[in-house]
Structure formats: C-alpha cells, structure tokens
Design an enzyme around this catalytic site. Structure first.
Site, short mmCIF file in Angstrom:
data_model
loop_
_atom_site.label_atom_id
_atom_site.label_comp_id
_atom_site.label_asym_id
_atom_site.label_seq_id
_atom_site.Cartn_x
_atom_site.Cartn_y
_atom_site.Cartn_z
CB THR A 101 14.68 1.61 -9.57
OG1 THR A 101 13.64 0.64 -9.42
CG2 THR A 101 14.10 2.84 -10.23
NE ARG A 144 13.39 -6.13 -9.52
CZ ARG A 144 12.91 -5.54 -8.45
NH1 ARG A 144 11.63 -5.18 -8.41
NH2 ARG A 144 13.68 -5.29 -7.41
CB SER A 151 12.72 -7.08 -5.02
OG SER A 151 12.47 -6.44 -3.78
CG HIS A 152 8.38 -6.16 -4.23
ND1 HIS A 152 9.52 -5.51 -4.63
CD2 HIS A 152 7.35 -5.55 -4.86
CE1 HIS A 152 9.19 -4.55 -5.47
NE2 HIS A 152 7.89 -4.55 -5.63
CE LYS A 204 20.43 -4.83 -6.43
NZ LYS A 204 19.84 -4.07 -5.30
CG ASP A 223 11.78 -7.74 0.07
OD1 ASP A 223 12.71 -7.95 0.89
OD2 ASP A 223 11.96 -7.14 -1.00
CG ASP A 243 15.81 -8.55 -2.35
OD1 ASP A 243 14.72 -8.19 -1.89
OD2 ASP A 243 16.63 -7.76 -2.87
CG ASP A 272 15.64 -5.13 -0.68
OD1 ASP A 272 14.50 -5.60 -0.56
OD2 ASP A 272 16.07 -4.64 -1.75
NE ARG A 273 11.10 -3.70 -1.97
CZ ARG A 273 10.50 -2.84 -2.77
NH1 ARG A 273 9.39 -2.26 -2.39
NH2 ARG A 273 11.01 -2.55 -3.95
CB THR A 333 12.02 6.06 -6.53
OG1 THR A 333 10.98 6.80 -5.88
CG2 THR A 333 11.85 4.58 -6.24
CD GLU A 385 13.93 3.58 -2.27
OE1 GLU A 385 14.63 4.13 -3.12
OE2 GLU A 385 13.51 2.42 -2.38
CD GLU A 386 6.57 4.28 -1.58
OE1 GLU A 386 5.62 3.67 -1.03
OE2 GLU A 386 7.04 3.94 -2.68
CB SER A 387 8.69 0.79 -1.83
OG SER A 387 10.06 1.11 -1.97
CE LYS A 445 15.02 -1.72 -1.30
NZ LYS A 445 15.59 -1.18 -2.54
NE ARG A 456 4.40 1.21 -7.02
CZ ARG A 456 5.47 0.46 -6.83
NH1 ARG A 456 6.66 1.02 -6.72
NH2 ARG A 456 5.37 -0.85 -6.74
#
Length: 542
Positions: free
Chosen positions: A18, A22, A113-114, A126, A276, A278, A280-281, A343, A362-364, A375, A495
């Site tokens: 997504t 990674r 990311s995270h 990416k 986070d 990078d 984006d969160r 997602t 998104e919930e994340s 994001k 999840r």
C-alpha cells in the site's frame, strides 16, 4: 555520457504494498536489489525520461547510500533534472507538493514510514506519480511485473553528489538541484492557515510536538519555533537520526510515550501532537485527552470552514473502510458527499483530482486535503490549531461539543503483529467462509445486518478493487473489521477494528475498551483470532 549496463537477475517478492516496497535494510543491501527495483520504475514510467524527478526521504539508515544510487540510475535513464532535499531529507507531503509545484514527472520517496530504522531496521521505497500521489495500482503492478523479468539496469559512472550544500550541480547530462526541504512546504502552509490567529492563541501557552527523531523535526522547528515564535523546547526529539534515536517513529500511545506522559501529567501543555517517520501521519492530544484519528478526521470536516483555506466549504470527504464512520455522520449533516475506500492513500487520488472531496483520512493516523495528494501530518496539526484559535476553545471542549452534536463512535484497533502467515490466512479464510451465513444471526445483543468482503467501485474511473477487508456490521450501527496489513516486514500483521456508535443523548464518557468489550467478544466468537494465531492478546491496542 559515461554509463554502464549491468547484467542482473530478478529477485522474488519485489511487489509494492500500500505504501511502496518495504523490507529489512539487509534485503535492500543485497547487490542489485535496490538497482533492480529502481530500474523497474524507470522502465515502467517512460515520462521520467526528459522530465523532472523529486527525490528524498526520512533520513533513516541507508537513505544516503540509496539516494546516490538512484541519482546515477536516473542520469543513465535520461532524467533531465532531479530535485533533492538538503542532506537527502524530504517529508512525504513535501515531495507531493514539489511534484505538483514543479510539474515533475514523479517522485521517489525513501521511507518505511512508521517502521523502525537503523542497520537492523526497515527500509522502503515508493514512487509517486505526476499528480503528487502514490502510484496507482496499474503502475505498481507494471513495476512489479518488470522486476520479475529484469535482466539489466543502467547506471551512470561518477562521484557521489554532495547533498549538504544547497545549489545546482550536474551528474553527466542531468541537473541535480539541492534545495531547502522546508521552504516550499512552509509557504504552502502559510497560504492555507491563519498563522497570526494561531500565534495569538498560543501566546503564553505551551505546546509539545514530538518529531520522534524523524523527518518532521526541521519542519516543526521552522513552523512552531521560527514562524510562530514558540520556545525551542516546544519541539522534542527534533533532530532526525538514522535509527530514530533507537525508537519507533509511530505516533501512538506506546511509541510516543514521552509525549503521552507529558500530556497526561499534572502540568500538561495546552496542546500536544506528534508525527511519524516520513511526516505523513499525526496524532493530537489535549491535557489528559487523546483524540483518535477517526474522531480527528470528523472534527476537521465539521469545522473546516473555520480555516482560511477551506472557508468556502468542502465538496465531500472520504475515509478508508476500516476508519470509523464518524466522518460519515458529519458529511450527512453538512449535505456533502462521503466515500468509503480501501486502505491505501492512492484510492483517494481520483476523488481529489475530480474535485469530489477536499478532506480524507485513514484510521492509521493519516489525514489530509486537496492541497496535495498525500497524507500530511503537520497540515492536520495546523488544522487543529487553527480551529482551536477560531473557536477559542481547548481540545477537550472541541471534542466534547462534537460528540454532543454528532454522537460518539467508540473505536479501537487491535494489532496481532509478526504472526505466522499461514495462521493469519486461516483467520481470513475461516471468516470468509462464514460471511453469507452470518446475516440475521444474533450474538449477545447484536444482530448481524451485513457481512461481506469489501469491494470498491471507483466512481471516477470505474475500476474495481476486490478483497479489501472483511466487514461484519450490526443493526445497532456497531461493527468489526478484519484485514491483513501491507506495511509490515516480518511475518504477518492481522488487524481487528472495533466500532460502537453511541448517539448524542447516550453515554459519551465511557472507557473506550470497556465500551467495545462486547463487540470484541463477538468478534472472537465469530473469527476465533486468538485461538488461531495462538495469542492471548493483541501486540498493540490503539
């Protein structure tokens, strides 16, 4: 041009998830592994030849090495200009902005990311397209197909580029432009938000922003300390480090412990937030209160017109399927469109491009708007601050008023990390086989109204994405969702998402896990996660 064509052999498993490809650092360090994937990008996106490429990452271990490799491959494949962040740093939202600003053919973002960093940590790569957003499935599928058959990559010879000096240089015939990674992003934020109002709000108030030793440290210092005049200690863990200071750059109650301890202390600051790896969160906190990302998206949508960039209203909103339905209630009240997507941020792209939505999330812990196609953690935090300034309220006041207006969606995610892939697949297949028979059945006080494997029909291009997560919904408005995550690098991450709706005249002050306990028990009775994956409890609850 002095260029070499290197014979290579394909590697298995180079399929982007997504958020790109990674793997563990040691996997990317295999001779040819990075080179193959990068060459596959250039082979699959012919627009890059003669075009501009944006390149940077979150500063994690191996970023500096990878950037030099990518620059040489870009030069060998005829890229006209590559714009790189000073010291190789760019947040993901900054890359999206620069692609759009420079009308670039695309961007390569180096981040997991995270996920944790360091020599034993994770690395990621990416590709974002010319709209600034993550490459659509047609492109990522083409890249993956090319990696399966690749037999050579092209790379220019030459010395490494000095990434620390802002300015212009050349690698063979390709221009390499090193720029301040923050300046253009800050300009964009100043166009969207009322910085003077935010500055007045924060006069003599304390905030705590945790950059988690990741890429947003320089951005946060420029915005909060230099532009808004806040003390330097308003930003903690602000220096980017290759191993994120030994921490895990995931903004949640476990990994952002220092921030949570500060915000739940006796002398807590007025406002707390984190981003986070990078950038984006995001997460947002007030004194002794944490705002769930699902609630945060709903609050931003409900109050968007308080912010200059959205004062004329928004056409619609979108959320990922596992995200709570809190924003749907707001959209219905506002009389605007709302969409449920799989997602993955790329699914918002068509809706944003078509002008059907202006906010999405998104919930994340991801939220953003039509200002870019990614994001954007700092954007969401500034949205909150601008709303607080406009309403002259605290975080707690805003969320309490929101629940009293729209009701509350009690919501939580239970992660089972690093489980055996076969066991995780068994949970998915086991529940899938039961879905049809569940409708009409009653468990405790809940009757199943719908049970399916979510498929998304894109209203813009007509494409269909199947198998996007298993949903079991109840007549009360409660539900649970189960899906496999695509962001882990070890084993499988299963999840479980739990949601219970409480109307505005109901009990809005319950403990979240207590409120959700009946739904959790029903989910276990139906899906049998714990017994199948041999775990007594989740690895992480958020």
């Amino acid at each position: 041009m002095i260029m070499t064509e290197v014979d290579t052999k394909a590697f298995e498993g180079q399929k982007p998830g997504t958020s790109g490809l990674r793997k563990k650092v040691i996997v990317f360090q295999q001779p040819g592994y990075l080179e193959n994937f990068v060459q596959a990008i250039f082979d699959s996106v012919p627009e890059l030849k003669g075009g501009t490429l944006i390149l940077g990452g979150d500063g994690r271990f191996y970023n500096d090495v990878a950037i030099q490799v990518i620059l040489r491959i870009a030069a060998a494949n005829g890229v006209s200009q590559t714009i790189v962040g000073q010291n190789g740093l760019f947040s993901t939202p900054a890359v999206s902005n620069l692609i759009r600003l420079h009308k670039a053919a695309g961007g390569i973002i180096l981040s997991a990311s995270h996920n944790p960093g360091g020599p034993k940590g994770d690395f990621g790569i990416k590709f974002n397209g010319d709209n600034g957003g993550p490459a659509p499935e047609a492109v990522t599928n083409a890249i993956f197909e090319r990696t399966q058959h690749i037999d050579r990559y092209k790379i220019a010879n030459g010395n490494d580029i000095n990434l620390s000096d802002v300015g212009e240089t050349h690698l063979e015939e390709m221009t390499v432009k090193i720029i301040d990674p923050v300046a253009d992003y800050l300009t964009m934020m100043e166009e969207l938000f009322d910085f003077d109002a935010i500055k007045n709000l924060l006069n003599e108030k304390r905030i705590c922003f945790d950059a988690m030793h990741a890429v947003t440290g320089p951005y946060a210092k420029a915005i909060f300390c230099e532009r808004l005049g806040l003390p330097e200690d308003s930003v903690i863990n602000g220096a980017p480090k290759p191993d994120f200071g030994g921490g895990h750059p995931d903004p949640n109650p476990v990994y952002a412990r220092e921030l949570f301890d500060t915000m739940f202390s006796e002398n807590a600051p007025f406002f707390g937030a984190a981003s986070d790896g990078d950038g984006d969160r995001n997460i947002v906190l007030g004194p002794n209160i944490y705002i769930s990302p699902s609630d945060s998206l709903a609050v931003l949508a409900a109050n968007a017109t308080d912010v200059p960039g959205y004062e004329n209203g928004i056409p619609g909103v979108a959320r990922s399927m596992p995200t709570s339905r809190a924003v749907d209630v707001v959209a219905k009240d506002l009389g605007i469109e709302h969409f449920e997507t799989p997602t993955g941020w790329k699914f918002f792209g068509n809706l944003l491009q078509a002008g059907r939505i202006a906010l999405c999330g998104e919930e994340s812990a991801g939220a953003s708007s039509d200002h870019i196609r990614e994001k954007d953690g700092l954007w969401a935090i500034l949205m909150w601050l601008n709303i607080l300034a406009s309403r002259h309220q605290s975080v707690e006041n805003v969320i309490s008023d929101h629940w009293l207006t729209y009701g509350r969606h009690y919501y939580s995610r239970h992660d089972y990390e690093g489980v055996d892939k076969a066991q995780a697949d068994a949970v998915i297949s086991g529940l899938s086989e039961k879905l049809e028979s569940l409708v009409g059945m009653t468990f405790q006080d809940e009757t199943v109204s719908k049970a399916d494997n979510f498929s998304y029909h894109d209203p813009v291009d007509g494409s269909i994405s199947h198998n996007q997560g298993l949903r079991v919904e109840f007549e009360s408005g409660s539900r649970f969702v189960i899906r496999l995550s695509g962001t882990g690098t070890v084993g499988a991450t299963l999840r479980l998402y739990l949601e219970k709706y409480e109307p505005k005249d109901g009990d809005l002050k319950q403990d979240v896990q207590t409120a959700l306990q009946p739904i959790a028990e029903i989910a276990e009775e139906i899906a049998k996660i714990k017994s199948t994956v041999k775990r007594e409890k989740p690895s992480l609850i958020t």
